[in-house]
Motif scaffolding. Structure first.
Motif, short mmCIF file in Angstrom:
data_model
loop_
_atom_site.label_atom_id
_atom_site.label_comp_id
_atom_site.label_asym_id
_atom_site.label_seq_id
_atom_site.Cartn_x
_atom_site.Cartn_y
_atom_site.Cartn_z
N LEU A 52 3.84 6.92 4.89
CA LEU A 52 3.73 7.08 6.26
C LEU A 52 5.01 6.64 7.08
O LEU A 52 5.60 7.39 7.97
CB LEU A 52 2.58 6.63 6.80
CG LEU A 52 1.27 7.24 6.34
CD1 LEU A 52 -0.01 6.68 6.99
CD2 LEU A 52 1.16 8.83 6.47
N VAL A 53 5.37 5.39 6.91
CA VAL A 53 6.44 4.79 7.31
C VAL A 53 7.84 5.56 6.80
O VAL A 53 8.60 5.60 7.91
CB VAL A 53 6.77 3.31 7.06
CG1 VAL A 53 7.71 2.83 7.44
CG2 VAL A 53 5.35 2.46 7.78
N ASP A 84 0.76 -1.31 -0.14
CA ASP A 84 0.12 -0.01 -0.07
C ASP A 84 0.90 1.10 0.00
O ASP A 84 1.63 1.42 0.91
CB ASP A 84 -0.94 0.17 1.21
CG ASP A 84 -2.11 0.93 1.36
OD1 ASP A 84 -1.90 2.20 0.73
OD2 ASP A 84 -3.15 0.58 1.32
N PRO A 85 0.81 2.11 -0.89
CA PRO A 85 1.51 3.19 -1.09
C PRO A 85 1.33 4.17 -0.04
O PRO A 85 2.17 5.03 0.55
CB PRO A 85 1.47 3.88 -2.58
CG PRO A 85 0.18 3.23 -2.84
CD PRO A 85 0.01 2.08 -2.17
N ARG A 86 0.16 4.32 0.64
CA ARG A 86 -0.24 5.05 1.75
C ARG A 86 0.52 4.96 3.07
O ARG A 86 1.45 5.36 3.63
CB ARG A 86 -1.55 4.99 2.22
CG ARG A 86 -2.53 5.67 0.97
CD ARG A 86 -4.01 5.36 1.17
NE ARG A 86 -4.30 3.90 1.07
CZ ARG A 86 -5.55 3.37 1.26
NH1 ARG A 86 -6.54 3.98 1.36
NH2 ARG A 86 -5.72 2.05 1.24
N ARG A 87 0.81 3.64 3.22
CA ARG A 87 1.51 2.88 4.39
C ARG A 87 3.05 3.15 4.22
O ARG A 87 3.90 3.67 4.94
CB ARG A 87 1.32 1.46 4.55
CG ARG A 87 -0.20 1.38 5.08
CD ARG A 87 -0.52 -0.16 5.68
NE ARG A 87 -1.74 -0.32 6.07
CZ ARG A 87 -2.09 -1.26 6.93
NH1 ARG A 87 -1.09 -2.36 7.10
NH2 ARG A 87 -3.44 -1.24 7.38
N ALA A 100 -1.27 11.16 7.83
CA ALA A 100 -2.49 10.58 6.95
C ALA A 100 -3.59 11.56 6.94
O ALA A 100 -4.12 11.70 5.69
CB ALA A 100 -2.69 9.35 7.78
N ASP A 101 -4.03 12.32 7.91
CA ASP A 101 -5.13 13.17 8.03
C ASP A 101 -4.66 14.47 7.23
O ASP A 101 -5.65 15.16 6.77
CB ASP A 101 -5.22 13.48 9.52
CG ASP A 101 -6.95 13.96 9.48
OD1 ASP A 101 -7.88 13.59 8.84
OD2 ASP A 101 -6.99 15.19 10.24
N ASN A 161 10.28 6.74 20.22
CA ASN A 161 10.15 5.99 19.07
C ASN A 161 8.97 5.53 18.52
O ASN A 161 9.08 4.88 17.44
CB ASN A 161 11.28 4.81 18.99
CG ASN A 161 12.79 5.18 19.31
OD1 ASN A 161 13.19 6.22 18.68
ND2 ASN A 161 13.48 4.50 19.95
N ASP A 162 7.91 5.93 19.14
CA ASP A 162 6.46 5.30 18.59
C ASP A 162 6.01 6.52 17.61
O ASP A 162 5.81 7.66 17.92
CB ASP A 162 5.51 5.40 19.87
CG ASP A 162 4.15 5.06 19.50
OD1 ASP A 162 3.89 4.82 18.29
OD2 ASP A 162 3.17 5.02 20.37
N ALA A 163 5.81 5.98 16.43
CA ALA A 163 5.48 6.91 15.29
C ALA A 163 3.91 7.08 15.16
O ALA A 163 3.50 7.58 14.08
CB ALA A 163 6.07 6.38 13.98
#
Length: 303
Positions: free
Chosen positions: A232-233, A226-229, A299-300, A289-291
């Protein structure tokens, strides 16, 4: 030396390197090897989202919980014309995108002043550094437009370096290069908006550890469908690693926007009105380190 903005900033004490570097040249290794000197754990290559939280943290420097990230707000790509439609929307909102990006860095230009400057008219009473920052953002976003339009955008270090060389050319001590690749050493420490400093990732000889980390990130993303994921990563991991001396958030958002628009999704643009939310999410990213919250914000802001 430090740079002051409204949010977490790159904070570094550069040291001049020896005239002849003595460290070993970077040799890329397969995913699943040991990141010598960067992160201590052994890593096992597992495709995409099948990686455990510990494996993600070891490989990418971040962890996240997809249940806390709503990618559905980013919409769906709608076929062959999706890329052109995404670019059309991007161009229509470019002045606002640039203004928001500049304001998030503490720039005092108003939206009408940004529009005036982009029309080629100098704005009186503004610092030259602020004017340069706006023009650099314009150059970088226009280059991103060109790369996506021509199909030349790639998720690789060459594209990232070229975009960084544009967006941070007046600010970064060495633009277009990872920390440690040039004549300056150190850097990468980040001052949190809530106070305190988080130490940066070690760059290694000639930037080898950061280059290794970048390739680990790209190798991982190649297994995420998924390009969205992927976007974001990438944005979160690249921001956390602080590949460059300055301009990391801007460059990471440019690259993530390239991933999205190349697949027919909208670019990421965090409004200035959400500065506090971004600062809180970044503080969490750098201190734990929690993204998750940062990825959810991005995303929003990609719709």
């Amino acid at each position: 030396m430090s740079t002051t903005t409204d949010g977490p900033v790159d904070d570094f004490e550069p040291e001049r390197a020896a005239a002849q570097p003595t460290g070993p040249a970077y040799v890329r290794r397969p995913v699943g090897g040991t990141g010598a000197g960067r992160l201590d754990s052994q890593r096992t290559a597992t495709p995409g989202d099948d990686l455990s939280g510990r494996q993600r943290l070891d490989l990418l420097g971040i962890d996240w919980d997809w249940s806390g990230v709503d990618i559905t707000v980013m919409g769906e790509s709608d076929g062959e014309l999706a890329v052109e439609r995404a670019l059309t929307r991007f161009r229509a909102g470019l002045a606002v995108i640039i203004w928001d990006a500049a304001r998030l860095e503490g720039n005092t230009f108003t939206l009408p002043e940004v529009q005036t400057l982009l029309d080629g008219v100098t704005v009186e009473g503004k610092k030259i550094e602020e004017q340069q920052q706006v023009l650099a953002l314009n150059d970088a976003y226009n280059e991103l437009d060109r790369l996506v339009q021509t199909g030349e955008f790639r998720l690789n270090k060459s594209v990232s370096d070229s975009l960084h060389g544009l967006v941070a050319r007046y600010e970064a001590i060495e633009s277009g290069r990872f920390r440690g690749e040039g004549s300056v050493r150190g850097g990468g420490s980040v001052r949190l908006s809530s106070g305190g400093v988080v130490e940066g990732r070690a760059h290694g000889d000639e930037g080898s550890l950061l280059v290794e980390a970048f390739h680990d990130l790209v190798d991982y993303l190649n297994s995420v469908d998924d390009p969205r994921r992927r976007a974001l990563v990438y944005a979160a991991s690249a921001t956390r690693h602080q590949f460059y001396f300055d301009g990391n958030k801007r460059t990471a958002k440019l690259m993530a926007s390239g991933i999205l628009m190349s697949a027919g999704y909208d670019a990421i643009s965090v409004p200035y009105s959400r500065l506090y939310e971004q600062n809180v999410a970044l503080d969490r990213l750098f201190s734990t380190n929690d993204a998750t919250s940062y990825m959810n914000l991005l995303a929003d802001c990609a719709r």
